[in-house]
Design an enzyme around this catalytic site. Structure first.
Site, PDB file in Angstrom:
ATOM      1  N   GLU A 146     -57.829  40.649  37.725  1.00  0.00           N
ATOM      2  CA  GLU A 146     -57.203  41.037  37.658  1.00  0.00           C
ATOM      3  C   GLU A 146     -57.366  42.638  36.895  1.00  0.00           C
ATOM      4  O   GLU A 146     -57.409  42.219  35.504  1.00  0.00           O
ATOM      5  CB  GLU A 146     -55.623  40.110  38.037  1.00  0.00           C
ATOM      6  CG  GLU A 146     -55.497  39.749  39.249  1.00  0.00           C
ATOM      7  CD  GLU A 146     -54.627  38.722  39.835  1.00  0.00           C
ATOM      8  OE1 GLU A 146     -54.858  38.483  40.920  1.00  0.00           O
ATOM      9  OE2 GLU A 146     -54.601  38.309  38.571  1.00  0.00           O
ATOM     10  N   CYS A 159     -53.667  46.703  31.440  1.00  0.00           N
ATOM     11  CA  CYS A 159     -53.970  45.750  31.051  1.00  0.00           C
ATOM     12  C   CYS A 159     -55.407  45.460  31.424  1.00  0.00           C
ATOM     13  O   CYS A 159     -55.206  45.582  32.947  1.00  0.00           O
ATOM     14  CB  CYS A 159     -52.888  44.610  31.280  1.00  0.00           C
ATOM     15  SG  CYS A 159     -53.221  43.272  30.626  1.00  0.00           S
ATOM     16  N   CYS A 166     -61.656  32.527  31.800  1.00  0.00           N
ATOM     17  CA  CYS A 166     -61.214  32.631  30.117  1.00  0.00           C
ATOM     18  C   CYS A 166     -62.316  31.323  29.190  1.00  0.00           C
ATOM     19  O   CYS A 166     -61.870  30.194  30.422  1.00  0.00           O
ATOM     20  CB  CYS A 166     -60.292  31.986  29.678  1.00  0.00           C
ATOM     21  SG  CYS A 166     -60.055  32.730  27.812  1.00  0.00           S
ATOM     22  N   CYS A 170     -55.924  27.404  26.248  1.00  0.00           N
ATOM     23  CA  CYS A 170     -54.790  27.885  25.886  1.00  0.00           C
ATOM     24  C   CYS A 170     -53.606  26.867  26.197  1.00  0.00           C
ATOM     25  O   CYS A 170     -53.858  27.303  27.650  1.00  0.00           O
ATOM     26  CB  CYS A 170     -54.093  29.283  24.961  1.00  0.00           C
ATOM     27  SG  CYS A 170     -55.095  29.839  24.504  1.00  0.00           S
ATOM     28  N   CYS A 173     -51.572  28.682  29.295  1.00  0.00           N
ATOM     29  CA  CYS A 173     -51.800  29.692  29.627  1.00  0.00           C
ATOM     30  C   CYS A 173     -52.690  29.766  30.480  1.00  0.00           C
ATOM     31  O   CYS A 173     -53.422  28.664  30.778  1.00  0.00           O
ATOM     32  CB  CYS A 173     -52.682  30.900  28.943  1.00  0.00           C
ATOM     33  SG  CYS A 173     -53.530  31.842  29.610  1.00  0.00           S
ATOM     34  N   CYS A 403     -47.872  38.336  31.514  1.00  0.00           N
ATOM     35  CA  CYS A 403     -48.696  37.532  30.692  1.00  0.00           C
ATOM     36  C   CYS A 403     -49.373  36.292  30.614  1.00  0.00           C
ATOM     37  O   CYS A 403     -48.279  35.509  31.239  1.00  0.00           O
ATOM     38  CB  CYS A 403     -48.472  37.881  29.161  1.00  0.00           C
ATOM     39  SG  CYS A 403     -47.412  39.077  28.670  1.00  0.00           S
TER      40      CYS A 403
END
Ligand code: SAH
Ligand code: SF4
Length: 428
Positions: A146, A159, A166, A170, A173, A403
């Site tokens: 995205e 962004c 990933c 984390c 996240c 975020c």
């Protein structure tokens, strides 16, 4: 302080090893692994796109179609202009290139960008595009990322993602929970900027405008590498892509308007300063190793002291080019006044600004966003200590574009979950 075993090597060998495809690494028993093994492979399309290639690589393609050596540089520059200044989507539009050469190019290469499979426009004007990328084979789920555009009065920020999923984990996240990981190519990273400018109609008003009379007002003025993925686990492609985006004979977004956010891959922070030279943002989120080990497990490899040293050494660090420290506000976890005090102490001597990010909850998370008055107290303490501490306003929550919520359709949220998130956004 946690006494978990730490790998404190920051030497060039390790930097080189992590610059390419990430590897799995061991951790102490019971811990969340630091890194995931990439599950996805990448098979390039039969006809490659010239987007994301260097001028030298474009020249190689020109050589392959028989362009004479003396002409290649000039021809490559011509293509560069059509792609990155005019936004041409086909060779047919490139009227200053001979018909024969255009036909030859068409046979072997494209100027394709990633395919847009969905576009969502938030109530606040934020736009999110879901992009489909070539996957390893037909049996694999499509690779999707995205890309989000956030308009503000004085700027428009895009962004951009650096990985499908990933490599890191984390704990707060949503992207970190995604199992699939693959590095994007430089073309797929530059391609996100191209797609945004296509969809926003952000190229010169007409491809046939005479040079010098193109539209000068730009909608995409700033780039943040804050989408899906850890950019410093895909160093080479991110570097190549950002150098193209900043190239002033093309898209020409100044390096001071490009920010790369990292969870703290120390050896590649050094390389970012040396080889890219963009603005740096650090996802700090905790001021004690024990807590940071939990929130950002990569901290077990590169603890806070090493991370801070890399920031002190970052070449662009000066008053005009301050490093941003991102700090997600998690209720009862990292939001006490004592944390604020330690944060100020930790950043002493670094040209820093602090970006407090209200936590964006997602279904299944064990964290909550700090209460608003606690965020204000925290922010006030930091402000009184001399730091600018804007609280990042959550944007695009109704389309899950905020975020840490960038997550591909491969693990779609149910309609009910989306509705719950929308409701949350509306009660802010
Ligand atoms: N991987 C990079 C860049 C992408 S994340 C990094 O970690 O820096 C962009 C920012 O969003 C990071 O500061 C990240 O920590 C933060 N973030 C992730 N999940 C979040 C969430 N649920 N709420 C608020 N911020 C989040
Ligand atoms: Fe990856 Fe950044 Fe999310 Fe951590 S915060 S899992 S590094 S995207």
């Amino acid at each position: 302080m946690s006494e978990a075993p730490r790998n404190s090597s920051t030497g060039p060998t390790e930097a080189a090893a992590i610059a390419g495809v990430p590897h799995a690494s061991g951790t102490s028993a019971g811990d969340v692994p630091l890194e995931k093994t990439p599950l996805e492979t990448y098979v390039p399309p039969a006809k490659p796109s010239l987007i994301g290639l260097s001028r030298a690589q474009i020249s190689d393609h020109l050589a392959a179609i028989g362009v004479a050596p003396a002409q290649r540089r000039m021809r490559a520059q011509q293509l560069w202009h059509w792609m990155y200044v005019r936004g041409a989507r086909t060779f047919g539009e490139m009227t200053s290139v001979s018909k024969d050469m255009r036909a030859e190019l068409e046979k072997h290469v494209t100027v394709d960008r990633p395919e847009v499979v969905a576009e969502q426009i938030s109530n606040d004007g934020t736009r999110k595009w879901l992009l489909r990328l070539p996957s390893g084979n037909n049996l694999e789920k499509p690779h999707e990322v995205e890309c989000v555009y956030i308009p503000e009065t004085d700027r428009g920020t895009l962004c951009v993602s650096s990985q499908v999923g990933c490599t890191l984990n984390c704990s707060f996240c949503h992207t970190g929970t995604q199992r699939l990981v693959r590095n994007l190519t430089a073309g797929e990273i530059v391609g996100q900027v191209m797609v945004a400018r296509d969809r926003l109609n952000d190229w010169p008003s007409s491809a046939s405008s005479p040079p010098g009379e193109e539209k000068t007002h730009r909608l995409v003025t700033n780039i943040v590498m804050m989408g899906m993925g850890e950019p410093l686990y895909n160093f080479d492609a991110v570097r190549d892509a950002l150098l193209i985006v900043a190239d002033n004979e093309g898209i020409g977004i100044s390096k001071r308007r490009i920010t790369l956010s990292t969870s703290g891959v120390v050896p590649n922070i050094v390389r970012t300063g040396e080889e890219i030279g963009v603005m740096l943002a650090i996802s700090l989120h905790a001021v004690r190793d024990e807590l940071r080990d939990e929130l950002v497990p990569l901290n077990r490899k590169y603890p806070i002291a090493e991370l801070m040293q890399a920031c002190r050494d970052y070449p662009a660090a000066s008053n005009a080019k301050r490093i941003t420290f991102e700090y997600v506000m998690l209720k009862g976890v990292n939001d006490s006044l004592d944390d604020a005090k330690r944060l100020v102490k930790l950043l002493k001597g670094i040209h820093a600004k602090i970006n407090l990010i209200p936590f964006n909850p997602w279904p299944g998370t064990r964290y909550e966003c700090s209460d608003w008055d606690q965020i204000e107290k925290f922010s006030e303490y930091i402000f009184n200590a001399g730091y600018s501490s804007p609280v990042r306003t959550p944007r695009g929550r109704d389309i899950l574009a905020a975020c840490g919520q960038l997550k591909s359709e491969t693990e779609k949220l149910s309609a009910r979950e989306r509705q719950a998130l929308r409701a949350m956004a509306m009660t802010d």
